[in-house]
Design an enzyme around this catalytic site. Structure first.
Site, mmCIF file in Angstrom:
data_model
loop_
_atom_site.group_PDB
_atom_site.id
_atom_site.type_symbol
_atom_site.label_atom_id
_atom_site.label_comp_id
_atom_site.label_asym_id
_atom_site.label_seq_id
_atom_site.Cartn_x
_atom_site.Cartn_y
_atom_site.Cartn_z
ATOM 1 N N ILE A 24 0.543 -1.247 0.100
ATOM 2 C CA ILE A 24 0.003 -0.189 0.150
ATOM 3 C C ILE A 24 0.952 1.376 0.026
ATOM 4 O O ILE A 24 0.677 2.318 -0.861
ATOM 5 C CB ILE A 24 -0.909 0.214 1.327
ATOM 6 C CG1 ILE A 24 -1.947 -1.161 1.027
ATOM 7 C CG2 ILE A 24 -1.711 1.270 1.343
ATOM 8 C CD1 ILE A 24 -2.830 -1.440 2.449
ATOM 9 N N GLY A 28 9.081 6.118 6.063
ATOM 10 C CA GLY A 28 10.255 6.410 6.851
ATOM 11 C C GLY A 28 10.582 5.265 7.746
ATOM 12 O O GLY A 28 12.022 4.937 8.021
ATOM 13 N N MET A 29 9.745 4.607 8.317
ATOM 14 C CA MET A 29 9.866 3.548 9.285
ATOM 15 C C MET A 29 9.572 2.089 9.049
ATOM 16 O O MET A 29 9.729 1.350 9.384
ATOM 17 C CB MET A 29 9.518 4.171 10.629
ATOM 18 C CG MET A 29 9.940 5.340 11.226
ATOM 19 S SD MET A 29 9.320 5.584 12.927
ATOM 20 C CE MET A 29 7.743 6.009 12.675
ATOM 21 N N ALA A 30 8.684 2.168 8.139
ATOM 22 C CA ALA A 30 7.759 1.012 7.552
ATOM 23 C C ALA A 30 7.203 0.738 6.492
ATOM 24 O O ALA A 30 7.013 2.040 5.713
ATOM 25 C CB ALA A 30 6.600 0.548 8.990
ATOM 26 N N THR A 31 6.698 -0.341 6.033
ATOM 27 C CA THR A 31 6.320 -0.431 4.594
ATOM 28 C C THR A 31 4.914 -1.281 5.147
ATOM 29 O O THR A 31 4.662 -2.043 6.113
ATOM 30 C CB THR A 31 6.694 -1.163 3.917
ATOM 31 O OG1 THR A 31 8.152 -0.939 3.374
ATOM 32 C CG2 THR A 31 6.123 -1.635 2.560
ATOM 33 N N VAL A 32 3.674 -0.464 4.404
ATOM 34 C CA VAL A 32 2.323 -1.095 4.807
ATOM 35 C C VAL A 32 1.791 -1.948 3.747
ATOM 36 O O VAL A 32 2.096 -1.439 2.612
ATOM 37 C CB VAL A 32 1.328 0.035 5.095
ATOM 38 C CG1 VAL A 32 -0.156 -0.309 5.497
ATOM 39 C CG2 VAL A 32 1.844 0.894 5.883
ATOM 40 N N LYS A 47 1.717 -3.523 8.746
ATOM 41 C CA LYS A 47 2.648 -2.603 8.653
ATOM 42 C C LYS A 47 3.903 -3.170 9.297
ATOM 43 O O LYS A 47 4.155 -3.895 10.531
ATOM 44 C CB LYS A 47 2.680 -1.362 9.916
ATOM 45 C CG LYS A 47 3.596 -0.373 9.715
ATOM 46 C CD LYS A 47 3.163 0.906 10.760
ATOM 47 C CE LYS A 47 2.356 1.829 10.316
ATOM 48 N NZ LYS A 47 2.706 2.575 9.210
ATOM 49 N N ASP A 141 3.999 11.749 16.412
ATOM 50 C CA ASP A 141 4.523 12.060 14.888
ATOM 51 C C ASP A 141 3.043 12.374 14.485
ATOM 52 O O ASP A 141 2.684 11.746 13.050
ATOM 53 C CB ASP A 141 5.096 10.637 14.156
ATOM 54 C CG ASP A 141 5.532 10.891 12.860
ATOM 55 O OD1 ASP A 141 5.941 12.329 12.828
ATOM 56 O OD2 ASP A 141 5.788 10.127 12.266
#
Length: 648
Positions: A24, A28-32, A47, A141
């Protein structure tokens, strides 16, 4: 190139539960990823943290703790966290899948929002943040990328607690900043600390961007933007948008005060002010523009010089993990730039503050109504007795339909296996819930395949949901060769669907070994077993009338009634036993009589021969366990040590 096709997780089953369908988004910290929870048969968003974070044990421990805290949040404007876990190098969260767009997508499309509409987005965001603040959870954030707008107009906040988990990791122990620079509060920049007022600051920046279409600060590097958060005062939105209502100038100014002590104490306090401002706005609060007001950098006030920072910088709205430069602990009083003229006349309105305190409960309800006026959350009923679950659902105002039970290996029979819609889903009051009970583990009886060919047996077992595993052969006088004799587990036994079944196939009759047997004995043995023996003689030096060749060969698989061709040595030939001299037995001093062991147990017969001083050789005939033929025959005189052959 489509990155989905090259992503190693797409198409995989994560942690044995989540089948990853597609990517999706990547941040910067993860892929969904979009995934299917195969256990509960529901679509979720997964995530997966980036490898650099997942390799840090401190991050993983804090991440799990924060995930548990976020999962406890039950608010209609918070994306619900279902599960967390690890699978090898992958550390992940399983969350409610919210189809729609991010607030960032809306801003890219429209540029900015009218004042009234901007508040109608901010009110549910502040309600979600306020609910978290009341439980001691800080977002850290807040930005448009973390606000989701569903297709039916709902607003949801995502990624609570993720930045806090990163703060605890080894990557942050030598002084780094966590967050998104454009929305980061001064105290996050200077000391790395954050509390509820830090989220309020970020929310104020986001409100500024919704009203103007721009962030208040821009710079060549992230550090230059961070420097301005510490030393500059956020301009009033009306400085860029002259027709922006003064009420919103005041709200932005209060939320983005550089000193945390002068901001609203938490998001709930800011929510009170936002709802009050929305109530007092005129119905038409400003023109709608299709794009940003200014195309260049937003600099309504002189910019404080920024320190030198590294040239490389990430995408401006990605969550940043960035080394903290030698910024001052806080803005000096004599260095603070002058505030906009619109702010100089600002004084606390004590009447409004007192009114807000008195009406806090009513305003909180009002804020909720702005975000969700007509939905309820489906309760968690999985695993409960179906009757109890039905009663609880009806008491909660739902209509209930009981579906057909489904088999399951884990859920006890009579307990709720599935709910439609799923638990945690937001639906209209009075909606119908379909409850599916477990029918318990599915068991099938091993079908009767005795007497079938191997191919037919495999087909019949397959139709019953079973699989053939091992196939063995066994001699049988009753079951024709090539047919099933028995199964393991036995026919009629209940087994789990998909179980393996062994087949024992009939090898028919095994051809006896009659080599060296006298014709009469071979004929009797074979006819007694159901064969049709046929003999032919030929001249040979062997013992007269004994079998010297056979077809089929010994141990071959044959059918009952088969013709057995036997070749005999000439029956009329003159013959002497090796120990006989001219047809006469040796002297009585060196011969003894061979015992007659016909029809005795093979072991007993062998022992008797050995005790009498003879050698015993045992061959398989029909494998009956008793002696069916003997050569030399019993009663014959022979020297001690003579070999006697027994067939059984």
């Amino acid at each position: 190139m489509d990155t989905t096709l090259t992503d190693p997780l797409v198409g995989k089953l994560l942690d044995g539960r989540y089948r990853v369908e597609s990517r999706i988004a990547r941040g910067g910290m993860a892929t969904v990823y979009l995934a299917l929870d195969v256990r509960l048969d529901r679509t979720v968003a997964v995530k997966v943290m980036h490898r650099s974070l997942a390799e840090d044990p401190a991050f993983v421990r804090r991440f799990i703790g924060e995930a548990k805290s976020v999962a406890s949040l039950s608010h209609p404007n918070v994306v619900h966290v279902f599960d967390q876990g690890t699978d090898g190098d992958n550390v992940y969260l399983s969350m409610e899948y919210v189809p729609g767009r991010t607030l960032r997508d809306v801003l890219r499309e429209r540029g900015r929002l009218p004042a009234r509409e901007a508040l109608e987005v901010m009110i549910p965001v502040l309600a979600a943040l306020g609910s978290a603040h009341q439980t001691g959870l800080i977002h850290r954030d807040v930005k448009p990328e973390n606000v989701l707008l569903t297709d039916d107009g709902r607003v949801k906040v995502v990624d609570f607690g993720l930045a806090r988990a990163i703060e605890a990791s080894n990557q942050t122990r030598t002084g780094v900043m966590i967050g998104t620079i454009g929305y980061m509060s001064p105290e996050q920049v200077t000391s790395g600390t954050a509390d509820a007022r830090s989220d309020v600051y970020s929310a104020g920046i986001m409100l500024f961007e919704l009203l103007t279409g721009r962030q208040p600060y821009e710079g060549e590097t992230p550090m230059s933007v961070a420097y301005r958060h510490v030393h500059d005062t956020v301009p009033a939105p009306s400085a860029l948008l002259p027709d922006c209502p003064p009420l919103l100038d005041t709200l932005v100014a209060q939320a983005t005060a550089r000193d945390p002590a002068t901001r609203p104490a938490d998001a709930t306090a800011m929510l009170v002010a936002a709802v009050d401002a929305h109530r007092m706005l005129p119905r038409e609060s400003g023109p709608i523009h299709s794009g940003p007001i200014h195309s260049g950098p937003v600099q309504p006030f002189p910019a404080t010089p920024a320190p030198t920072a590294p040239a490389a910088s990430p995408a401006p709205n990605h969550t940043l993990i960035q080394p903290r430069t030698d910024l001052p602990d806080g803005p000096a009083a004599d260095q603070a730039p002058p505030r906009a003229s619109a702010r100089k006349g600002f004084r606390p309105n004590w009447f409004l503050i007192a009114l807000a305190v008195v009406m806090a409960a009513a305003v909180g309800v009002t804020g909720w109504l702005f975000s969700r006026t007509s939905t309820v959350v489906v309760p968690e009923l999985l695993g409960k007795n179906i009757a109890i679950a039905e009663s609880q659902a009806r008491q909660a105002g739902f209509t209930v339909k009981i579906g057909e039970p489904e088999h399951d290996e884990k859920v006890t029979k009579g307990n709720v296996l599935r709910i439609d819609p799923v638990a945690g889903a937001e639906v209209e009051p009075g909606s119908q819930l379909v409850l599916i009970a477990s029918a318990g583990p599915k068991r099938v009886n091993v079908p009767n395949v005795v007497g079938l060919s191997e191919a037919d047996a495999r087909t019949k077992l397959g139709e019953a949901g079973l699989v053939v595993d091992d196939v063995k052969k066994q001699a049988s006088e009753t079951v024709p060769r090539g047919q099933v004799m028995k199964t393991s587990p036995a026919v009629g036994n209940p087994v789990k669907e998909g179980s393996k079944v062994d087949l024992v196939m009939s090898a028919g009759l095994v051809m006896p070994d009659v080599m060296g047997m006298h014709r009469d004995q071979a004929d009797g043995l074979l006819r007694g077993a159901g064969f049709d023996p046929r003999f032919v003689e030929q001249t040979d030096g062997a013992e007269p009338c004994t079998v010297i060749a056979q077809d089929p060969r010994p141990n071959a698989e044959v059918d009952k009634g088969a013709v057995i061709n036997l070749t005999l040595s000439a029956c009329s030939a003159e013959w002497h036993w090796p120990w006989e001299n001219n047809g006469e037995n040796a002297t009585d001093d060196n011969v003894i009589i061979i015992p007659n062991v016909m029809f005795k147990d093979v072991k007993a017969a062998r022992d008797e021969l050995r005790a009498a001083g003879f050698k015993a050789e045992v061959r398989k005939g029909l494998n009956r366990g008793r002696v069916l033929a003997q050569r030399p025959p019993g009663g014959q005189a022979a020297p001690p040590g003579t070999k006697v052959t027994l067939w059984h």
